[in-house]
Design a protein around this motif. Structure first.
Motif, PDB file in Angstrom:
ATOM      1  N   GLY A  62      35.222  45.622  49.031  1.00 53.97           N
ATOM      2  CA  GLY A  62      36.789  45.852  49.505  1.00 53.97           C
ATOM      3  C   GLY A  62      37.771  44.670  50.637  1.00 53.97           C
ATOM      4  N   ARG A  63      37.064  44.104  51.150  1.00 54.30           N
ATOM      5  CA  ARG A  63      37.335  42.905  51.815  1.00 54.30           C
ATOM      6  C   ARG A  63      37.786  41.902  51.053  1.00 54.30           C
ATOM      7  NH1 ARG A  63      33.082  40.909  56.196  1.00 54.30           N
ATOM      8  NH2 ARG A  63      32.412  39.015  54.474  1.00 54.30           N
ATOM      9  N   LYS A  64      38.852  41.584  51.328  1.00 52.16           N
ATOM     10  CA  LYS A  64      39.610  40.031  51.085  1.00 52.16           C
ATOM     11  C   LYS A  64      38.516  38.831  50.928  1.00 52.16           C
ATOM     12  CE  LYS A  64      44.483  37.479  51.392  1.00 52.16           C
ATOM     13  NZ  LYS A  64      45.334  37.389  52.186  1.00 52.16           N
ATOM     14  N   ALA A  65      39.002  38.352  49.597  1.00 53.30           N
ATOM     15  CA  ALA A  65      37.599  37.215  49.821  1.00 53.30           C
ATOM     16  C   ALA A  65      38.057  35.646  50.897  1.00 53.30           C
ATOM     17  CB  ALA A  65      37.791  36.486  48.430  1.00 53.30           C
ATOM     18  N   ALA A  66      37.354  35.232  51.337  1.00 46.87           N
ATOM     19  CA  ALA A  66      37.510  34.376  52.597  1.00 46.87           C
ATOM     20  C   ALA A  66      38.537  34.607  53.891  1.00 46.87           C
ATOM     21  CB  ALA A  66      38.275  33.039  51.471  1.00 46.87           C
ATOM     22  N   SER A  67      38.010  36.363  54.083  1.00 45.25           N
ATOM     23  CA  SER A  67      38.787  36.486  55.351  1.00 45.25           C
ATOM     24  C   SER A  67      38.350  36.562  56.182  1.00 45.25           C
ATOM     25  CB  SER A  67      39.624  37.380  54.651  1.00 45.25           C
ATOM     26  OG  SER A  67      38.858  38.534  54.597  1.00 45.25           O
ATOM     27  N   ALA A  68      36.477  36.585  56.604  1.00 47.05           N
ATOM     28  CA  ALA A  68      36.226  37.161  57.882  1.00 47.05           C
ATOM     29  C   ALA A  68      36.204  36.482  58.894  1.00 47.05           C
ATOM     30  CB  ALA A  68      34.117  36.541  57.528  1.00 47.05           C
ATOM     31  N   ALA A  80      39.717  28.222  45.205  1.00 47.40           N
ATOM     32  CA  ALA A  80      38.641  29.544  43.738  1.00 47.40           C
ATOM     33  C   ALA A  80      39.374  30.976  44.430  1.00 47.40           C
ATOM     34  CB  ALA A  80      37.402  29.559  43.875  1.00 47.40           C
ATOM     35  N   LEU A  81      39.449  31.604  45.798  1.00 45.58           N
ATOM     36  CA  LEU A  81      39.219  33.172  45.743  1.00 45.58           C
ATOM     37  C   LEU A  81      40.272  34.278  46.741  1.00 45.58           C
ATOM     38  CD1 LEU A  81      35.516  33.582  46.631  1.00 45.58           C
ATOM     39  CD2 LEU A  81      36.591  34.288  44.540  1.00 45.58           C
ATOM     40  N   GLY A  82      41.076  32.931  46.815  1.00 47.76           N
ATOM     41  CA  GLY A  82      42.314  33.536  48.070  1.00 47.76           C
ATOM     42  C   GLY A  82      42.610  34.559  47.198  1.00 47.76           C
ATOM     43  N   GLY A  83      43.056  35.093  48.306  1.00 44.29           N
ATOM     44  CA  GLY A  83      44.088  37.206  46.917  1.00 44.29           C
ATOM     45  C   GLY A  83      43.165  37.618  46.303  1.00 44.29           C
ATOM     46  N   ARG A  84      41.841  37.039  46.081  1.00 39.00           N
ATOM     47  CA  ARG A  84      41.220  38.352  45.326  1.00 39.00           C
ATOM     48  C   ARG A  84      40.381  39.076  46.612  1.00 39.00           C
ATOM     49  NH1 ARG A  84      37.512  35.451  40.784  1.00 39.00           N
ATOM     50  NH2 ARG A  84      37.595  36.835  39.900  1.00 39.00           N
ATOM     51  N   VAL A  85      40.249  40.426  46.044  1.00 41.69           N
ATOM     52  CA  VAL A  85      38.937  41.383  46.699  1.00 41.69           C
ATOM     53  C   VAL A  85      37.364  41.384  45.943  1.00 41.69           C
ATOM     54  CG1 VAL A  85      39.283  43.985  47.754  1.00 41.69           C
ATOM     55  CG2 VAL A  85      41.225  42.270  47.373  1.00 41.69           C
ATOM     56  N   TRP A  86      36.390  41.361  47.286  1.00 42.74           N
ATOM     57  CA  TRP A  86      35.147  40.729  46.480  1.00 42.74           C
ATOM     58  C   TRP A  86      35.185  42.718  45.998  1.00 42.74           C
ATOM     59  CZ3 TRP A  86      32.208  37.386  45.808  1.00 42.74           C
ATOM     60  CH2 TRP A  86      32.735  36.544  46.344  1.00 42.74           C
ATOM     61  N   THR A  87      34.899  42.389  44.561  1.00 40.35           N
ATOM     62  CA  THR A  87      33.593  44.048  44.438  1.00 40.35           C
ATOM     63  C   THR A  87      33.185  43.489  43.986  1.00 40.35           C
ATOM     64  OG1 THR A  87      34.980  43.466  41.711  1.00 40.35           O
ATOM     65  CG2 THR A  87      36.771  44.000  42.959  1.00 40.35           C
ATOM     66  N   ALA A 100      30.344  28.175  39.248  1.00 40.44           N
ATOM     67  CA  ALA A 100      31.836  28.770  38.308  1.00 40.44           C
ATOM     68  C   ALA A 100      32.772  29.779  39.114  1.00 40.44           C
ATOM     69  CB  ALA A 100      30.930  29.775  37.006  1.00 40.44           C
ATOM     70  N   VAL A 101      32.484  30.477  39.907  1.00 44.98           N
ATOM     71  CA  VAL A 101      33.141  31.400  40.867  1.00 44.98           C
ATOM     72  C   VAL A 101      34.205  29.890  41.401  1.00 44.98           C
ATOM     73  CG1 VAL A 101      33.601  33.009  41.858  1.00 44.98           C
ATOM     74  CG2 VAL A 101      31.818  33.438  40.281  1.00 44.98           C
ATOM     75  N   ALA A 102      33.103  29.048  42.332  1.00 44.69           N
ATOM     76  CA  ALA A 102      34.415  28.528  43.286  1.00 44.69           C
ATOM     77  C   ALA A 102      33.471  27.041  43.336  1.00 44.69           C
ATOM     78  CB  ALA A 102      34.077  29.221  44.834  1.00 44.69           C
ATOM     79  N   PRO A 103      33.858  26.416  42.117  1.00 49.19           N
ATOM     80  CA  PRO A 103      33.558  25.064  41.546  1.00 49.19           C
ATOM     81  C   PRO A 103      33.373  23.930  43.591  1.00 49.19           C
ATOM     82  CG  PRO A 103      35.006  25.967  40.344  1.00 49.19           C
ATOM     83  CD  PRO A 103      34.831  26.956  41.067  1.00 49.19           C
ATOM     84  N   GLY A 104      32.593  23.659  43.181  1.00 45.71           N
ATOM     85  CA  GLY A 104      32.718  22.739  45.116  1.00 45.71           C
ATOM     86  C   GLY A 104      32.363  23.630  46.356  1.00 45.71           C
TER      87      GLY A 104
END
Length: 128
Positions: A62-68, A80-87, A100-104
């Motif tokens: 439920g938290r926005k990715a890369a936002s801790a 890769a994950l900017g703006g997405r929410v962890w589901t 595969a989700v965030a290359p590099g």
């Protein structure tokens, strides 16, 4: 003497069988044990614990990715994950193949075993 050994062998076998099917206590759930063995080397999980090598994962779903707050994410994760929410689905994909989700990304965890991933995801769904 033979009968005593046989009785002890049967008793040991019965106790082992009971231990395998006995419910795990709430404090030592399988989910928690898997998270501790797969994630705790790099992450923390308590509400106010500091980050480890990776970010604290308390309240991840439920938290926005890369936002801790206070954690510096790699540009690969931010891109890769900017703006997405962890589901649960995104976390499952992440645990299956981070690259595969965030290359590099610097995290190179791969969990091929679906039941293990399900336990890990379940733990984080309840970590609030």
């Amino acid at each position: 003497m033979f009968h005593i050994r046989r009785i002890f062998s049967c008793l040991a076998l019965a106790l082992t069988a009971v231990a395998l099917v006995a419910p795990v206590s709430a404090g030592e759930s399988l989910d928690m044990k898997l998270v501790q063995s797969h994630c705790a080397a790099c992450h923390t999980f308590g509400k106010s614990e500091p980050h480890g090598q990776g970010p604290n994962l308390y309240g991840l779903i439920g938290r926005k990715a890369a936002s801790a707050s206070g954690y510096t994410y790699s540009s690969a994760i931010a891109k890769a994950l900017g703006g997405r929410v962890w589901t649960p689905e995104l976390l499952d994909a992440w645990l299956a193949d981070t690259q595969a989700v965030a290359p590099g990304t610097g995290m190179t965890y791969f969990q091929d075993d679906q039941p293990t991933r399900s336990h890990l995801v379940k733990y984080f769904e309840n970590l609030r």
